[in-house]
Design an enzyme around this catalytic site. Structure first.
Site, mmCIF file in Angstrom:
data_model
loop_
_atom_site.group_PDB
_atom_site.id
_atom_site.type_symbol
_atom_site.label_atom_id
_atom_site.label_comp_id
_atom_site.label_asym_id
_atom_site.label_seq_id
_atom_site.Cartn_x
_atom_site.Cartn_y
_atom_site.Cartn_z
ATOM 1 N N SER A 7 66.472 -21.835 146.085
ATOM 2 C CA SER A 7 65.202 -21.973 145.363
ATOM 3 C C SER A 7 65.055 -23.409 144.889
ATOM 4 O O SER A 7 65.905 -23.919 144.151
ATOM 5 C CB SER A 7 65.185 -21.041 144.150
ATOM 6 O OG SER A 7 64.198 -21.481 143.235
ATOM 7 N N HIS A 32 63.160 -21.009 149.249
ATOM 8 C CA HIS A 32 62.424 -20.161 148.306
ATOM 9 C C HIS A 32 61.630 -21.055 147.356
ATOM 10 O O HIS A 32 62.187 -21.952 146.719
ATOM 11 C CB HIS A 32 63.462 -19.323 147.543
ATOM 12 C CG HIS A 32 62.918 -18.304 146.599
ATOM 13 N ND1 HIS A 32 62.581 -17.015 146.989
ATOM 14 C CD2 HIS A 32 62.675 -18.357 145.266
ATOM 15 C CE1 HIS A 32 62.162 -16.330 145.929
ATOM 16 N NE2 HIS A 32 62.206 -17.126 144.874
ATOM 17 N N MET A 36 54.597 -20.287 139.542
ATOM 18 C CA MET A 36 54.414 -19.651 138.221
ATOM 19 C C MET A 36 53.140 -20.173 137.565
ATOM 20 O O MET A 36 52.844 -21.368 137.667
ATOM 21 C CB MET A 36 55.610 -19.984 137.320
ATOM 22 C CG MET A 36 56.960 -19.597 137.918
ATOM 23 S SD MET A 36 58.284 -19.835 136.733
ATOM 24 C CE MET A 36 59.714 -19.551 137.783
ATOM 25 N N HIS A 65 57.328 -17.126 146.414
ATOM 26 C CA HIS A 65 57.459 -16.047 145.418
ATOM 27 C C HIS A 65 56.378 -16.276 144.359
ATOM 28 O O HIS A 65 56.492 -17.201 143.548
ATOM 29 C CB HIS A 65 58.876 -16.130 144.824
ATOM 30 C CG HIS A 65 59.159 -15.131 143.751
ATOM 31 N ND1 HIS A 65 60.281 -15.203 142.955
ATOM 32 C CD2 HIS A 65 58.480 -14.027 143.329
ATOM 33 C CE1 HIS A 65 60.288 -14.197 142.096
ATOM 34 N NE2 HIS A 65 59.199 -13.471 142.304
ATOM 35 N N MET A 136 64.429 -8.485 141.380
ATOM 36 C CA MET A 136 64.770 -9.521 140.399
ATOM 37 C C MET A 136 66.017 -9.114 139.614
ATOM 38 O O MET A 136 66.096 -7.996 139.090
ATOM 39 C CB MET A 136 63.611 -9.739 139.409
ATOM 40 C CG MET A 136 62.332 -10.287 140.014
ATOM 41 S SD MET A 136 62.520 -11.822 140.952
ATOM 42 C CE MET A 136 63.199 -12.926 139.705
ATOM 43 N N ASP A 174 67.091 -11.974 143.676
ATOM 44 C CA ASP A 174 66.653 -13.250 143.109
ATOM 45 C C ASP A 174 67.027 -13.336 141.633
ATOM 46 O O ASP A 174 66.509 -12.578 140.816
ATOM 47 C CB ASP A 174 65.136 -13.376 143.283
ATOM 48 C CG ASP A 174 64.595 -14.730 142.851
ATOM 49 O OD1 ASP A 174 65.401 -15.634 142.538
ATOM 50 O OD2 ASP A 174 63.359 -14.884 142.827
#
Ligand code: DX5
Ligand code: ZN
Length: 220
Positions: A7, A32, A36, A65, A136, A174
């Site tokens: 990520s 990844h 947000m 994501h 998650m 994740d």
């Protein structure tokens, strides 16, 4: 087949191109990208221009994501920007079927993401429409958080649910993954392993990816 998906949340954004080269050299197959919005989660990160830049700078699959409210409004644009995979949170999208089928018809793999305390029941009806589930193992919002160990039992139950129904759905885990717990996650049924701080807070991200892959092989 295990995919290591670093990520970039914990990467040095001023040197993103080099960071991508390093994880490619280490044998990562997916990158990844955490999006947000400061609303669904208490943090703001990056958006479409960064997905485009990542797409242009690497041959890895780009796994986007979406930790944003009502992600269905944006999924086509994230595919057009170059995402190979797009996941939306079950908690954030009232029209999950529409969002998932739009991701697929736009040409990307569709994923549904689920928070640690959301019951698996919430995504059961979405399984026929997804390529992968993002389970998650931290509360989304930040890198470098501690792995929530109850995620392992949830992961086993999800694996069983998927296999019993005969779906071809992969599980991505994740949050909080490092060399100490990756083997347990793989043994419990995860096939795509996200790791942010374990890769990019290491002085040698390529070696960190190799170390994760070696540790993952221990139990399988
Ligand atoms: C958390 C993000 C994760 C995060 C993982 O909100 O969805 O992808 O970057 O970072 P680590 O591996 O440091 O927990
Ligand atoms: Zn993520």
């Amino acid at each position: 087949m295990i995919d290591i998906a670093p990520s970039i949340l914990s990467a040095d954004f001023a040197r993103l191109g080099e960071e991508l080269k390093a994880i490619e050299a280490g044998g990562a197959s997916v990158v990844h990208v955490d999006i947000m919005d400061g609303q669904f989660v208490p943090n703001i990160t990056v958006g479409l221009p960064v997905v485009k830049a990542v797409r242009g700078a690497t041959r890895l699959l780009v796994d986007t994501h979406l930790m944003i409210t009502e992600p269905g409004r944006w999924v086509e644009q994230f595919v057009e920007a170059g995402s190979s995979m797009v996941s939306v949170h079950v908690e954030a999208e009232p029209h999950l079927h529409r969002a998932l089928t739009t991701i697929k018809s736009s040409g990307a793999q569709a994923g549904v993401a689920i928070n640690p305390a959301t019951p698996l029941m919430a995504l059961e009806e979405a399984l026929p429409f997804v390529d992968y589930v993002v389970l998650m193992s931290v509360n989304p919002g930040f890198g470098g958080q501690k792995f929530i160990r109850t995620a392992l039992d949830k992961l086993r139950r999800l694996r069983r649910l998927i296999d019993e129904r005969g779906f071809k759905v992969r599980i991505e885990i994740d949050g909080g993954i490092d060399t100490s717990n990756i083997a347990e996650a793989v043994a419990a049924g995860a096939e795509i392993i996200v790791a942010g701080s374990a890769v990019f807070n290491n002085a040698d991200p390529a070696q960190a990816v190799r170390d994760l892959r070696n540790s993952a092989a221990q139990f399988v």
